[in-house]
Enzyme design. Sequence first.
Site: not given
Length: 444
Positions: A391, A254, A408, A355, A348, A387, A237, A265, A410, A44, A344
């Site tokens: 890698y 990130d 990275r 996004h 965006h 960004e 991710h 972001d 960004e 619940d 990637h």
Amino acid sequence: MDLAYMATMPVEEFKQRREQLFTKMPDNSLCILFSEVEQRRNNDCNFPFRQDSYFWYLTGFNEPNSALVLLKKAQQCQTIIFVRPSDPLKETWNGRRLGVHNAPAALQVNLAFSIEQFAQHFSPLLTDIEKIYHESNLHTWGEQLLQQSKFDFTQAESWRDWLDEMRLFKSNNEIALMQQAGQISALAHIRAMQQTRPNRMEYEIESEMLHEFNRFGARYPAYNSIVAGGENACILHYSENDMPLKDGDLVLIDAGCEFAMYAGDITRTFPVNGKFSPAQKEIYDIVLQAQKRAIELLVPSNSIQQVNDEVVRIKVEGLVKLGILHGDVNELIKNNAHRQFYMHGLGHWLGLDVHDVGSYSKAHANGDRNSRNRDRPLEVGMVLTVEPGLYISEKSNVPERYKGIGVRIEDNLLITEYGNKNLTSAAPKEIEDIERLMAAANKH
Ligand code: GLY
Ligand code: MN
Ligand code: MN
């Protein structure tokens, strides 16, 4: 800047957006949108409630189980909202409700009804309506409600393109909120740099950032934070955040807050022990140069695609110099040799969703919905991320010293008349600035 308050969007702005949507609707038509509903986490207990972004954009109403109807009949425009009715018992257990009585004044709409009597009040609205705008792929609970009405909603057209295009261009009020989101997110990255030490857990650093978000009024992150030590940075991710941070590794973070519904972001990558190794510096520097060049180029009338082509060139040239790629730069680019290290996109749209919505291609704007091109010229009022990353996984066939390095960087850019404004520049990214900040923090 005093950040410690909860900003809200003036209610008039939601009304203006509805008026703008009315101008697109033909006469004798109707638009319907549904809110989000509570999502169960277990037994619940629910996840924290987050309103549907389209519904929020047109109402500023943060309750579940609501529906918005825009009705244009004989050139008359009417806004009708369906909300949960007041219920003292339920409100004692589960929280306050605006209620039917208060909704018209609070939300500046013409009429309000109880969502529990949806079919009864909605069906009469359909009289003389020739065209319905509805997005059927968003909310199953809304589809179930519509099935009770006599109209065939499978024939409805979507309002999505209209709203996506409106949401792509940020108003001054939205920009103010996005600046706050960017600033708070940047402060959290500074705190992460100050708090990182070898052997601290990734989630401990995540918690430092969440603390920083919260204390400036951003109750939630805009997306699941990534705190990725060492080779975890090569999992795009990665969200487990449950490993110890190791001396000698980099950590890629990130993370961005959601402030008054708008996303920040930011990604920063920095050494766990406060000092970049020579190999880390070499990779980091390629990404930083690429990102800084991209920021110079992301200005009105250039497209993301054009700028990404330049980013790819800088990266491939850099990787050839380091002996990670071999051969002619043009040939390598043509053969997508960089894709194994940069898999990637450059960025965006950013807004209510991390996004965010809005078309990226010229063809899309002309009706071709399948185009994957990102060739749309940038315009004033758009907000996007920049960004680039590299890698280099342990498994890749490269000199040993570069293996396991993921970087990275960004930032969030508002496109302006004069170029762009970096909303997240408060988070350091120059090697010397990061090292200085971490050294100062380590003294305490
Ligand atoms: N944090 C998600 C992204 O950078 O796109
Ligand atoms: Mn990000
Ligand atoms: Mn992003």
